[in-house]
Design a protein around this motif. Structure first.
Motif: not given
Length: 816
Positions: A466-469, A546-550, A614-619
């Motif tokens: 998982w490359m998103m840490g 992945d998509m939400a984090l990016i 995408a809901v929490h914590p990214l808003d």
């Protein structure tokens, strides 16, 4: 020395009480100063204080680079990555997994126990009566009261940040008492000495420590015979004692006869601390001298001054904010009877909010050492579960979810220090493994800056690959900026790390052939989907997480660029890539989708809620801006169901709060705060089939103990009463009907704001909003229920509103 027999608590303090000494570690009371942590067992004749140092980890500074070289020698790299991507495109999942496993390094290093301080009062023949222990959650002092043949003895234990030492003060009334001390370590001890002034201990720290879940490793703790690549893994502990009795020593310990008081100060100096702080390495003798000087300097201050400066420091930090649910906050509460076995859920919630704040302030302080790990800074197991490391697919992040809102923004800083290190060690990993710019981190890390995937070539890619840490961790820098409005921090500290994470994402994304961008390979930690053949699979493309984090990273980088105006071509690349990212999707069943396609989950009730980031914590999703997606998110939560372990409960509570479902959030909190029914010394399966709960000292469990549950519950409670995303200060957004009365003071909001507010009969009574920083030219939107008001608040000024959110007359003191 002034007697410490007088109580140190104030009338408004919140104290936890245990009538008996701790029989087990999970009954002991935690103290800490960000560097030294201790678990106070208590006891009349015999007492134990188990000691940790946040820098005592196995491993060496060269470990991450050496592991990268090993992985590259196995053939991992951009060419093999292309083969992995081709296999996934052809749905040859077994081939893709086999290829990707060659990218896995060994494992991160372990957070280790350090020492035990053993105290023996009297000869054992005296009649002893133990009157109990208390832990003050406002001043961090453990108080014990006991009697020994009619003599009254009080023992206070605390870890002082200003002095940098662990302190124990004893006072005797009604005569003198005898005391014996011994200092020992579960690590390899190479130096032990006792003299009139106290004790000294020198230990060697393992250069490699394998996690308990790697049974193939035959030497789980490996020591070096001397320095490794110029690094000498050594730690020195020195105990200094002042007393008025007759002191004797022998090879087994230190003793005093006929004392009426004693003050103990214990200090540590380690090679790892020097490396973490960027200091020149010291010799072993210099470490002993440094620890001795720190302990002696503290001892010279005396108990009264040490207590005074400690309380001024910790009360100043913890006293900046408070949350009281219901009518009770102050007092001394029996943990078993009032909290774990009581019927006052509002008291329990109030205690858990303050306990989370206390534990974070005790485990994570600026300049003290690495950030809070899976167990904060408290661990007695040489092979702790998951190495007590930094698990960065949610657990480390959850440790700091509530830091800013709960008035502990300074406690966030050690995480930023770790990010500085990771952005450096993760750059060669991104370049050599993936042919990418920037930096990358995966599922785990440690203070040495481990950035590789772990798994030793057999870890399931669902968690290891998982490359998103690093992408997720870097969001914390933006959070700190949003809460403080500190553009200097954004420019100097946050932007370089955010930029590097964005560069990696830009190069990690691949064209999907139809104008969109994909992440390949992609996993949804730690869940699996079923292939066309019905087989469980982990590797695919463009998971929702992945998509939400990016997306969040790119949007925040663009906002930072607008604020800072950097002349940087990366912003143009981000603007071009952002609209090509896949938006969130809803399954045919109506819940928020986890993968790029509507794939069947292997475990529909999985403990992870990856797409819900995408809901929490990214808003990115909320009921106002995206009601359809918010409704789908609620259906996903319903599908996942209640129960699990501490951290998963905490996430579900925060999510229900964001989606304004107060009654389910309350029900989840009631589940999460029950006593653990299982054996606390037996690790539960990771599949969530065994529920967690609270230990007798209120530590949260998976099980085993994981402190992210405590920190996450504190953050979830904050979300229920105050939110500040989407440009609003939202008061009581998820207040359950049964939580009709309460008050908050000093809670923080995005935009550089601080709030006091109170409610009764379920309705807001008053609110004060202060501007501590941020942009004071834009109006502040304050919302409660269906009413919103907007007011401009100048820098350093405050706005007072009544129950209807009308401005109160100047000079009126709010009811809360």
């Amino acid at each position: 020395m002034n007697s410490p027999l007088s109580d140190t608590h104030l009338p408004g303090d919140l104290r936890l009480a245990w009538p008996q000494p701790a029989a087990h570690w999970n009954e002991a009371a935690p103290v800490g100063n960000g560097r030294l942590g201790a678990m106070v067992f208590g006891g009349a004749h015999q007492a134990r204080i188990q000691i940790n140092d946040s820098t005592v980890w196995s491993g060496t500074p060269a470990g991450p680079a050496e592991a990268l070289a090993e992985v590259l020698a196995q053939g991992a790299g951009p060419k093999r990555l292309a083969e992995v991507r081709a296999a996934i495109a052809d749905e040859r999942y077994r081939a893709a997994e086999a290829l990707l496993m060659s990218f896995q390094g060994r494992y991160t290093q372990e957070y280790l126990p350090y020492a035990d301080l053993l105290l023996t009062l009297g000869s054992g023949a005296e009649t002893a009566a133990y009157r109990g222990r208390t832990l003050n959650l406002d001043n961090g002092v453990v108080q014990e009261d006991l009697e020994l043949d009619g003599r009254r003895i009080r023992r206070l234990t605390w870890a002082g940040a200003p002095a940098g030492v662990l302190c124990v003060a004893l006072a005797v009334e009604g005569g003198g008492a005898d005391l014996r001390l011994a200092l020992q370590s579960p690590l390899r001890t190479v130096h032990t000495a006792y003299d009139q002034d106290g004790a000294a201990l020198g230990v060697e720290i393992p250069v490699d420590g394998a996690p308990a879940h790697e049974p193939t490793v035959t030497e789980p703790l490996r020591y070096a015979e001397g320095p490794v690549d110029g690094y000498d893994p050594y730690g020195a502990l020195v105990l200094k004692v002042a007393t008025d009795g007759r002191v004797t020593t022998d090879q087994d310990g230190w003793a005093v006869e006929g004392m009426t008081y004693a003050l103990l100060t214990l200090a540590s100096s380690t090679a790892a601390a020097d490396h973490w702080a960027g200091r020149e390495p010291r010799t072993r003798q210099q470490h002993q001298q440094q620890a001795a000087a720190t302990a002696a300097r503290a001892l010279a201050k005396g108990a009264e001054e040490l207590l005074r400066e400690h309380q001024a420091d910790l009360r100043g930090l913890l006293g900046a904010a408070a949350l009281q649910l219901g009518p009770r906050r102050a007092g001394t509460f029996d943990v078993a009877l009032d909290i774990l076995g009581g019927s006052d859920e509002l008291l329990t919630a109030t205690v858990l909010f303050q306990l989370g704040r206390y534990l974070l302030a005790s485990a994570s302080r600026p300049g003290a050492g690495p950030p809070a790990n899976l167990q904060g800074i408290w661990n007695a197991d040489p092979h702790p579960a998951w190495s007590s490391n930094y698990t960065i697919n949610i657990n480390t992040q959850m440790n700091y979810w509530g830091a800013e809102a709960a008035g502990l923004g300074s406690c966030h800083e050690p995480l930023f220090d770790l990010l500085d290190r990771l952005s450096a060690t993760g750059a060669p990993v991104a370049r050599e493994l993936y042919g990418a710019r920037g930096w990358v981190a995966h599922h785990n890390t440690d203070p040495w800056g481990w950035a590789l995937p772990v798994g030793m070539g057999h870890g399931n890619p669902s968690w290891s690959s998982w490359m998103m840490g690093g992408v997720w961790l870097s969001q914390h820098l933006w959070d700190h900026y949003e809460f403080t409005g500190d553009t200097g921090f954004l420019r100097d500290r946050a932007w370089p790390v955010l930029r590097g994470a964005a560069l990696f994402c830009l190069d990690w994304l691949v064209d999907d052939g139809s104008g969109g961008l994909d992440t390949v390979p992609s996993t949804s930690p730690e869940n699996l989907f079923r292939s066309r053949e019905g087989e469980p699979e982990s590797l695919t493309r463009s998971t929702a997480m992945d998509m939400a984090l990016i997306r969040a990273l790119f949007e925040r980088c663009l906002r930072a660029a607008d604020l800072l105006g950097p002349d940087d071509p990366v912003t143009a690349e981000i603007r071009a890539a952002l609209p090509r990212l896949r938006p969130p999707q809803v399954t045919a069943g109506g819940w928020l989708q986890e993968w790029a396609e509507d794939l069947p989950e292997v475990d529909p009730a999985h403990r992870h809620l990856s797409q819900m980031i995408a809901v929490h914590p990214l808003d990115l999703i909320d009921p106002d801006r995206s009601p359809a997606l918010a409704a789908a998110a609620l259906r996903l939560l319903d599908r996942r169901g209640p129960g699990a372990m501490g951290w998963s409960w905490a996430w579900k509570i925060a999510l229900r709060a964001r989606l304004r479902d107060p009654e389910t959030a309350r029900a989840l909190l009631l589940e999460a705060t029950r006593p653990l029914a299982a054996d606390p010394d037996t690790d539960a399966p990771v599949d969530g089939s065994q529920w967690g709960g609270l230990l007798p000292n209120l530590f949260s469990t998976h099980p085993p103990f994981q402190i992210d549950g405590n920190y996450g519950l504190m953050a979830g409670l904050t979300e229920m009463v105050l939110q500040s995303h989407a440009g609003h200060v939202h008061l009581l957004p998820a207040l359950p009907a049964d939580w009709a009365e309460g008050a908050a003071r000093g809670l923080r909001c995005r935009g550089g704001l601080e709030l006091d507010f109170a409610w009764s009969a379920g309705a807001l009574r008053s609110v004060t909003v202060r501007r501590l920083g941020g942009d004071d030219t834009a109006p502040v939107a304050v919302r409660c229920g269906d009413r919103t008001v907007r007011h401009r608040i100048a820098a350093g000024q405050e706005l007072r509103l009544d129950a209807a959110l009308r401005e109160r007359p100047a000079g009126t003191v709010p009811a809360c």
